[in-house]
Design an enzyme around this catalytic site. Structure first.
Site, PDB file in Angstrom:
ATOM      1  N   HIS A  48       0.816  -1.222   0.000  1.00  0.00           N
ATOM      2  CA  HIS A  48       0.000   0.000   0.000  1.00  0.00           C
ATOM      3  C   HIS A  48       0.847   1.270   0.000  1.00  0.00           C
ATOM      4  O   HIS A  48       0.383   2.329   0.418  1.00  0.00           O
ATOM      5  CB  HIS A  48      -0.969   0.002   1.183  1.00  0.00           C
ATOM      6  CG  HIS A  48      -2.073  -1.000   1.064  1.00  0.00           C
ATOM      7  ND1 HIS A  48      -3.267  -0.730   0.452  1.00  0.00           N
ATOM      8  CD2 HIS A  48      -2.134  -2.298   1.461  1.00  0.00           C
ATOM      9  CE1 HIS A  48      -4.032  -1.816   0.486  1.00  0.00           C
ATOM     10  NE2 HIS A  48      -3.363  -2.781   1.076  1.00  0.00           N
ATOM     11  N   THR A  49       2.060   1.151  -0.483  1.00  0.00           N
ATOM     12  CA  THR A  49       2.902   2.342  -0.650  1.00  0.00           C
ATOM     13  C   THR A  49       2.831   2.906  -2.056  1.00  0.00           C
ATOM     14  O   THR A  49       3.142   4.082  -2.274  1.00  0.00           O
ATOM     15  CB  THR A  49       4.368   2.005  -0.336  1.00  0.00           C
ATOM     16  OG1 THR A  49       4.758   0.858  -1.097  1.00  0.00           O
ATOM     17  CG2 THR A  49       4.563   1.711   1.145  1.00  0.00           C
ATOM     18  N   ASP A  57       1.485  -3.449  -9.318  1.00  0.00           N
ATOM     19  CA  ASP A  57       1.157  -4.714  -9.962  1.00  0.00           C
ATOM     20  C   ASP A  57       1.512  -4.711 -11.442  1.00  0.00           C
ATOM     21  O   ASP A  57       2.072  -5.673 -11.969  1.00  0.00           O
ATOM     22  CB  ASP A  57      -0.328  -5.031  -9.777  1.00  0.00           C
ATOM     23  CG  ASP A  57      -0.678  -5.319  -8.329  1.00  0.00           C
ATOM     24  OD1 ASP A  57       0.251  -5.508  -7.526  1.00  0.00           O
ATOM     25  OD2 ASP A  57      -1.881  -5.335  -8.005  1.00  0.00           O
TER      26      ASP A  57
END
Length: 409
Positions: free
Chosen positions: A61-62, A193
Site C-alpha cells: 500500500h505504498t 502490480d
C-alpha cells in the site's frame, strides 16, 4: 535458485497450450466463412503473450502514495493466444470460466471482460488497435492477492499490440494497463502490480520507486526459496476497503498540508519527525495509516539493501515487521492471513513472511532457505487446514520474467 520458466513446454495443461486450444475451439465453432480473418493469417500459428503474477516481499500500500516496493514476479502466468480480425470486434474466450464475450470498441462489460475492454480502450487512444480473436488461460489463482488482474491486463495488451503490428516499451505498456484498471475497472491502485508484471526479471526481485518510476533488479541469489500460502479467502478489491484506504491517505495528506511548513506532494514526503510533530492534527485512524506508509518505505529500503548483501535474516525481519504494520496500522489483514504468517514464521528454515497483495484475504508469502524449502512446504501444508482454513493451499514459486511473447528472447 534456478532461472527460466516452463511456459513454452508443449504440455497440454500449461496456460499457453490451453489458450491455444481454446482459440482453436473458438474458431472451429464458427460457421464456414463467418470469421473475418484472412486465410494466410488463419493458417499461421497464433500469437501468444504471457504475463506473470507477483508477490510483494515488502512495500504494501505504498505505491499509490508515491512510495517504494520490492515485488517479485512468480512462475504462474496468464496466457493470451490471439489472431487478428479484419473488423474492430474483440471476441474473447476465457477458457477457465468457459465463457465467451464479444466486445465492440464502445462496450463496457462487467467481470473479467471489463479488464480486456479497458486495456483495448486505452491502447486505442494513441494508435489503431484492430479487432482480434483472443483466448485466455491462467494458472494464477484469482482472488489470492497474486495480481491475476495485472497479469491479464499485460498479456492482453501485449497480444493486442502484436497482432496489430505495434509495440510499446514494457514500462509504457504497464502505465497503459494501470490506467485501464483505474479508469475502466474502478480500482484506485498504484503502479506496483502492472510494473511487476511488466518489468521483473528472472531470479530477481524488483526495487520500484513509484514516484520516479525507476526500477532496479535485485538478485535473490542461489539457495533461496519462496512459498505462497493461499488462505482460500478470496478478495475483490473493487468491493473491499482498498479504495477506502486510498481516500484515508489522501485525507491525512490534506490535514498535514494544512499544518506542516513544507510542500507535501504525497505521503512519500512525510517522515516520522513530521508525523510526530503534527500527530495531534490527524484523526487517530489517519495517523495510523500515515505511520504505516512512512515506516513501510523505510522497510523497503532496508530489505533491498539486505537482499543485495545476501542478508536474508534481515529481509525476513522486514517482512514480519511489514505484516505487523499492515495488520495493526493499516488494518488490511484478516485472521486467516495472520494465522498463515504465524505458521510460516514458526517453521524452521523460514526467514520471514507477510501478507501479499491488497489484503482483506488472499495469500501470504514466505522467504525460505532453499535447502529447507521442501520440508517447510510439507510442514506448513500439513498444518494449514487447521491453522489457516480448510481451503488453504501452499505452493512454491520461482521469480519469473515479466510480460513477453512466447518464443521472445
Amino acid at each position: 535458485m534456478t532461472g527460466g520458466d516452463d511456459i513454452d513446454d508443449a504440455t497440454a495443461g500449461t496456460p499457453v497450450e490451453r489458450s491455444k486450444a481454446a482459440l482453436a475451439a473458438l474458431r472451429a465453432a464458427d460457421a464456414p466463412g463467418s470469421v473475418s480473418i484472412s486465410e494466410p493469417t488463419a493458417s499461421a500459428a497464433p500469437t501468444v503473450a504471457v504475463a506473470p503474477g507477483r508477490v510483494n516481499l515488502v512495500g504494501g500500500h505504498t505505491d499509490y502514495n508515491d512510495g517504494l516496493c520490492l515485488p517479485m514476479a512468480v512462475d504462474r502466468h496468464v496466457a493470451v493466444a490471439a489472431r487478428p480480425r479484419d473488423d474492430d470486434l474483440l471476441r474473447v474466450r476465457a477458457a477457465d470460466f468457459d465463457e465467451t464475450a464479444e466486445l465492440a470498441p464502445d462496450d463496457d462489460p462487467d467481470g473479467w471482460a471489463a479488464y480486456v475492454a479497458a486495456v483495448a480502450r486505452v491502447l486505442r487512444e494513441d494508435d489503431p488497435v484492430g479487432g482480434a480473436d483472443l483466448a485466455i488461460a491462467s494458472d494464477v489463482p484469482t482472488g489470492a492477492g497474486l495480481s491475476s488482474s495485472a497479469a491479464l491486463e499485460l498479456s492482453v495488451g501485449r497480444a493486442l499490440l502484436a497482432v496489430s503490428g505495434r509495440d510499446l516499451p514494457a514500462a509504457d505498456l504497464a502505465l497503459a494497463c494501470w490506467r485501464a484498471e483505474r479508469e475502466g475497472v474502478g480500482v484506485e491502485c498504484g503502479i506496483l502490480d502492472q510494473f511487476s508484471a511488466a518489468l521483473c526479471e528472472a531470479d530477481s526481485a524488483l526495487f520500484l520507486d513509484c514516484r520516479t518510476r525507476e526500477t532496479e533488479s535485485v538478485p535473490l541469489g542461489d539457495g533461496v526459496g519462496v512459498l505462497v500460502i493461499d488462505t482460500g479467502v478470496s478478495h475483490e478489491l473493487t468491493e473491499s476497503g482498498y479504495n477506502d484506504r486510498v481516500r484515508e491517505c489522501a485525507a491525512a495528506l490534506d490535514s498535514l498540508r494544512e499544518v506542516a511548513d513544507r510542500d507535501l506532494d504525497s505521503l512519500r514526503d512525510v517522515d516520522l519527525a513530521l508525523l510526530d510533530a503534527h500527530a495531534d492534527a490527524l484523526e487517530p485512524i489517519h495517523r495510523r495509516r500515515v505511520r504505516h506508509v512512512v515506516t513501510e518505505n523505510e522497510r523497503v529500503r532496508r530489505a533491498r539493501d539486505a537482499l543485495a548483501a545476501g542478508d536474508l535474516d534481515r529481509v525476513g525481519d522486514a517482512m514480519l515487521a511489514a505484516h505487523e504494520s499492515l495488520r495493526d496500522d493499516y488494518e488490511v489483514s484478516c485472521p486467516e492471513l495472520d494465522a498463515a504468517v504465524e505458521l510460516a514464521a514458526e517453521t524452521p528454515g523460514v526467514y520471514g513472511a507477510r501478507m501479499t497483495g491488497g489484503g482483506f484475504g488472499g495469500s501470504a508469502v514466505a522467504l525460505v532457505d532453499g535447502d529447507a524449502l521442501d520440508r517447510a512446504a510439507r510442514g506448513i501444508r500439513a498444518a494449514a487446514p487447521e491453522r489457516v482454513g480448510p481451503d488453504a493451499d501452499v505452493f512454491a514459486c520461482r521469480p519469473s520474467a515479466g510480460v513477453r511473447l512466447v518464443g521472445e528472447e
